[in-house]
Scaffold this motif. Structure first.
Motif, PDB file in Angstrom:
ATOM      1  N   LYS A   1      18.535   7.137 -14.641  1.00  0.00           N
ATOM      2  CA  LYS A   1      19.168   8.433 -14.432  1.00  0.00           C
ATOM      3  C   LYS A   1      18.115   9.417 -13.923  1.00  0.00           C
ATOM      4  N   TRP A   2      18.509  10.225 -12.946  1.00  0.00           N
ATOM      5  CA  TRP A   2      17.597  11.200 -12.356  1.00  0.00           C
ATOM      6  C   TRP A   2      17.947  12.602 -12.845  1.00  0.00           C
ATOM      7  N   TYR A   3      16.942  13.334 -13.236  1.00  0.00           N
ATOM      8  CA  TYR A   3      17.102  14.755 -13.545  1.00  0.00           C
ATOM      9  C   TYR A   3      16.253  15.517 -12.525  1.00  0.00           C
ATOM     10  N   GLY A   4      16.916  15.991 -11.507  1.00  0.00           N
ATOM     11  CA  GLY A   4      16.215  16.589 -10.373  1.00  0.00           C
ATOM     12  C   GLY A   4      16.680  15.929  -9.099  1.00  0.00           C
ATOM     13  N   SER A   5      16.682  16.692  -7.992  1.00  0.00           N
ATOM     14  CA  SER A   5      17.181  16.187  -6.726  1.00  0.00           C
ATOM     15  C   SER A   5      16.289  15.066  -6.196  1.00  0.00           C
ATOM     16  N   GLN A   6      16.921  14.103  -5.527  1.00  0.00           N
ATOM     17  CA  GLN A   6      16.183  12.999  -4.917  1.00  0.00           C
ATOM     18  C   GLN A   6      15.840  13.286  -3.459  1.00  0.00           C
TER      19      GLN A   6
ATOM     20  N   MET B   1       4.177  12.189 -23.613  1.00  0.00           N
ATOM     21  CA  MET B   1       4.165  10.942 -22.866  1.00  0.00           C
ATOM     22  C   MET B   1       5.578  10.422 -22.621  1.00  0.00           C
ATOM     23  N   PHE B   2       6.470  10.563 -23.606  1.00  0.00           N
ATOM     24  CA  PHE B   2       7.870  10.163 -23.453  1.00  0.00           C
ATOM     25  C   PHE B   2       8.673  10.885 -24.523  1.00  0.00           C
ATOM     26  N   ARG B   3       9.990  10.873 -24.358  1.00  0.00           N
ATOM     27  CA  ARG B   3      10.873  11.405 -25.381  1.00  0.00           C
ATOM     28  C   ARG B   3      12.192  10.652 -25.314  1.00  0.00           C
ATOM     29  N   VAL B   4      12.992  10.784 -26.362  1.00  0.00           N
ATOM     30  CA  VAL B   4      14.279  10.096 -26.467  1.00  0.00           C
ATOM     31  C   VAL B   4      15.380  11.143 -26.433  1.00  0.00           C
ATOM     32  N   ASP B   5      16.349  10.955 -25.520  1.00  0.00           N
ATOM     33  CA  ASP B   5      17.428  11.942 -25.442  1.00  0.00           C
ATOM     34  C   ASP B   5      18.485  11.663 -26.497  1.00  0.00           C
ATOM     35  N   ASN B   6      19.562  12.442 -26.483  1.00  0.00           N
ATOM     36  CA  ASN B   6      20.577  12.318 -27.530  1.00  0.00           C
ATOM     37  C   ASN B   6      21.410  11.055 -27.406  1.00  0.00           C
ATOM     38  N   GLN B   7      21.274  10.315 -26.291  1.00  0.00           N
ATOM     39  CA  GLN B   7      21.950   9.035 -26.135  1.00  0.00           C
ATOM     40  C   GLN B   7      21.030   7.845 -26.413  1.00  0.00           C
ATOM     41  N   GLY B   8      19.804   8.147 -26.802  1.00  0.00           N
ATOM     42  CA  GLY B   8      18.859   7.087 -27.112  1.00  0.00           C
ATOM     43  C   GLY B   8      18.101   6.554 -25.906  1.00  0.00           C
ATOM     44  N   TRP B   9      18.278   7.164 -24.733  1.00  0.00           N
ATOM     45  CA  TRP B   9      17.562   6.720 -23.538  1.00  0.00           C
ATOM     46  C   TRP B   9      16.152   7.314 -23.545  1.00  0.00           C
ATOM     47  N   ILE B  10      15.243   6.600 -22.893  1.00  0.00           N
ATOM     48  CA  ILE B  10      13.836   7.024 -22.836  1.00  0.00           C
ATOM     49  C   ILE B  10      13.612   7.877 -21.585  1.00  0.00           C
ATOM     50  N   GLU B  11      13.006   9.037 -21.773  1.00  0.00           N
ATOM     51  CA  GLU B  11      12.735   9.944 -20.663  1.00  0.00           C
ATOM     52  C   GLU B  11      11.229  10.064 -20.422  1.00  0.00           C
ATOM     53  N   ASN B  12      10.840  10.009 -19.155  1.00  0.00           N
ATOM     54  CA  ASN B  12       9.475  10.312 -18.721  1.00  0.00           C
ATOM     55  C   ASN B  12       9.544  11.386 -17.645  1.00  0.00           C
ATOM     56  N   THR B  13       8.608  12.363 -17.678  1.00  0.00           N
ATOM     57  CA  THR B  13       8.594  13.464 -16.709  1.00  0.00           C
ATOM     58  C   THR B  13       7.383  13.330 -15.784  1.00  0.00           C
ATOM     59  N   TYR B  14       7.621  13.583 -14.502  1.00  0.00           N
ATOM     60  CA  TYR B  14       6.574  13.445 -13.478  1.00  0.00           C
ATOM     61  C   TYR B  14       6.566  14.686 -12.586  1.00  0.00           C
ATOM     62  N   THR B  15       5.432  14.907 -11.966  1.00  0.00           N
ATOM     63  CA  THR B  15       5.314  15.922 -10.906  1.00  0.00           C
ATOM     64  C   THR B  15       4.838  15.227  -9.642  1.00  0.00           C
ATOM     65  N   LEU B  16       5.663  15.287  -8.608  1.00  0.00           N
ATOM     66  CA  LEU B  16       5.313  14.685  -7.321  1.00  0.00           C
ATOM     67  C   LEU B  16       4.751  15.773  -6.402  1.00  0.00           C
ATOM     68  N   LYS B  17       3.557  15.559  -5.893  1.00  0.00           N
ATOM     69  CA  LYS B  17       2.946  16.477  -4.928  1.00  0.00           C
ATOM     70  C   LYS B  17       3.045  15.838  -3.555  1.00  0.00           C
ATOM     71  N   ILE B  18       3.840  16.464  -2.690  1.00  0.00           N
ATOM     72  CA  ILE B  18       4.134  15.897  -1.369  1.00  0.00           C
ATOM     73  C   ILE B  18       3.545  16.805  -0.298  1.00  0.00           C
ATOM     74  N   LEU B  19       2.702  16.216   0.543  1.00  0.00           N
ATOM     75  CA  LEU B  19       2.021  16.952   1.600  1.00  0.00           C
ATOM     76  C   LEU B  19       2.544  16.497   2.949  1.00  0.00           C
ATOM     77  N   ASN B  20       3.180  17.415   3.684  1.00  0.00           N
ATOM     78  CA  ASN B  20       3.684  17.138   5.029  1.00  0.00           C
ATOM     79  C   ASN B  20       2.571  17.407   6.033  1.00  0.00           C
TER      80      ASN B  20
END
Length: 460
Positions: free
Chosen positions: A403-408, A365-384
């Motif tokens: 902070k973003w991990y992955g291209s915007q 559901m969530f995790r804490v990185d080495n800087q103490g920030w909270i991370e949540n992971t999502y999968t976006l399904k985009i239909l053109n």
């Protein structure tokens, strides 16, 4: 026991059938047959050319079952848009109810594919084998070599039309250019070839052999149409008050005393594609094609009598009463039809060119990185859903210091669904509650934006 008896009147119906039940339809010309013929050719040509139209370098109209999408010019519709298909069926149903209540079975007589293809096959039959009386005589005599050749050519022509019909119909579901090319080079795979030959066989059997059998015994429309008919519905009707007593007479002589305008020429029977005598009254077999009207009007012209002995009329008018066009049932069907058309237009206007759904990572559901920030992971399904490759930008609303991990940005080909995983990391000091509602925002270069709500979890 009561001795009352019911008098039974025995009627031997006149028909254009032979002893085996085959109907020989005599050629009919006139105003209504021109309307039917031109309308039928127009619809057939339209049916044949629509799949060949291209738009933005793609087939403009394509029910692509393999990709589960319907392409209509610049728009692409997917299974989640099936409500639109349901609305189209409702519109078609109420349109049919409205037309039938008002004008009877004009759909059957002028627009139904069964009727259109049947008349085309009859036209070919007449060109190759001669008029109805000649065909009847030939079929009841010993076949000659010449007749066998002409019948063979006729069936070959029927099969050619049937195969083209099958190819065009399947071309609405499979890219039509590839379909015709592969069929011509014998490279078509099993299932497309099966459906081409299946619909070709149906066309050949229905229009060439079954004809009125489909209308009389298999089509459900002929059975439930009575629920929509009333005495103000326009039907093909015979004016018995004016026509009876019927009887033959010379064109040059005055009308004999006691006889009506009907000269009992039976042309109305001979031109009927379903083999009925309209003078026997309203019958469910009548498809309102108007062939008997044109035949009778020509007879009236030759005799010097007024036209309209057989005409589009109503039961009320035949009984000497006034026809009431605006009636509750017709108004109800009309209002419903207008409302459904309005709903369809509004639904089409609000269909988004892109769909996006957001799935959270269910394993963690969530995790804490080495800087103490909270991370949540999502999968976006985009239909053109457009017919062009699109580039989208992704942003969030409702979260700060992200902070973003992955291209915007993401590029999605035309008509395709792309899954994009990404991770958001947020400073815990910016999170005011354990679960934060926020939105993913998807935008394109044309100014379109789509917001989808999700959750950011700090702790459970």
């Amino acid at each position: 026991m009561s001795q009352d008896r019911i008098d039974v009147k025995v009627i031997t119906p006149k028909t254009n059938r032979d002893a085996n039940g085959k109907i020989y339809v005599r050629k009919s010309q006139g105003t209504f047959q021109k309307m039917r013929r031109y309308g039928g050719w127009f619809l057939m040509v339209l049916f044949a050319i629509l799949p060949w139209i291209t738009y933005q370098d793609r087939q403009a109209i394509l029910f692509d079952l393999a990709k589960q999408q319907f392409v209509f010019f610049g728009a692409t519709f997917f299974p989640q848009d099936l409500t639109l298909l349901a609305i189209i069926f409702v519109i078609a149903a109420f349109g049919l109810f409205f037309i039938t209540t008002f004008l009877g079975r004009v759909w059957c007589g002028y627009l139904c594919p069964q009727t259109v293809w049947t008349f085309i096959f009859i036209w070919l039959e007449e060109k190759l084998e001669g008029p109805a009386n000649k065909r009847r005589k030939q079929d009841n005599s010993k076949y000659t070599g010449n007749l066998i050749v002409r019948k063979t050519i006729k069936h070959i022509a029927w099969w050619v039309i049937s195969i083209i019909t099958g190819l065009v119909f399947v071309g609405y579901f499979i890219p039509v250019r590839e379909l015709f090319s592969e069929f011509a080079t014998f490279e078509l795979s099993f299932w497309p070839a099966f459906w081409v030959w299946f619909f070709a066989a149906c066309t050949y059997g229905n229009a060439g052999w079954m004809r009125s059998i489909m209308c009389l015994h298999m089509c459900p429309y002929a059975r439930f149409q009575s629920a929509m008919f009333d005495k103000d519905t326009y039907i093909v009707g015979y004016d018995a008050k004016r026509g009876e007593q019927r009887g033959p007479r010379s064109r040059k002589a005055d009308k004999p005393a006691g006889l009506g305008d009907c000269i009992d020429c039976n042309l109305c029977v001979q031109v009927c594609p379903t083999g009925i005598d309209i003078r026997d009254g309203l019958q469910y077999e009548c498809i309102n094609c108007g062939a008997c009207i044109d035949a009778c009007d020509q007879t009236m012209d030759r005799m010097g009598y007024p036209r309209g002995l057989i005409n589009y009329t109503t039961e009320h008018k035949l009984a000497g009463n006034k026809t009431k066009i605006m009636r509750p049932k017709l108004i109800g069907y009309g209002i419903t039809l207008i409302l459904m058309i309005g709903l369809f237009i509004s639904q089409v206007a609000t269909v988004d060119p892109v769909n996006m759904s957001v799935l959270r990572d269910r394993n963690q559901m969530f995790r804490v990185d080495n800087q103490g920030w909270i991370e949540n992971t999502y999968t976006l399904k985009i239909l053109n859903k457009t017919q062009k490759t699109q580039q989208y930008q992704i942003d969030v609303k409702g979260l700060t210091d992200v902070k973003w991990y992955g291209s915007q940005t993401i590029q999605v080909p035309a008509g395709q669904l792309i899954s994009k995983p990404l991770t958001l990391s947020v400073n815990p000091d910016e999170l005011t509650s354990p679960i934060i509602k926020f939105e993913f925002i998807l935008t394109d270069n044309n100014g379109f934006n789509l917001n989808v709500e999700s959750r950011f979890i700090k702790k459970l």
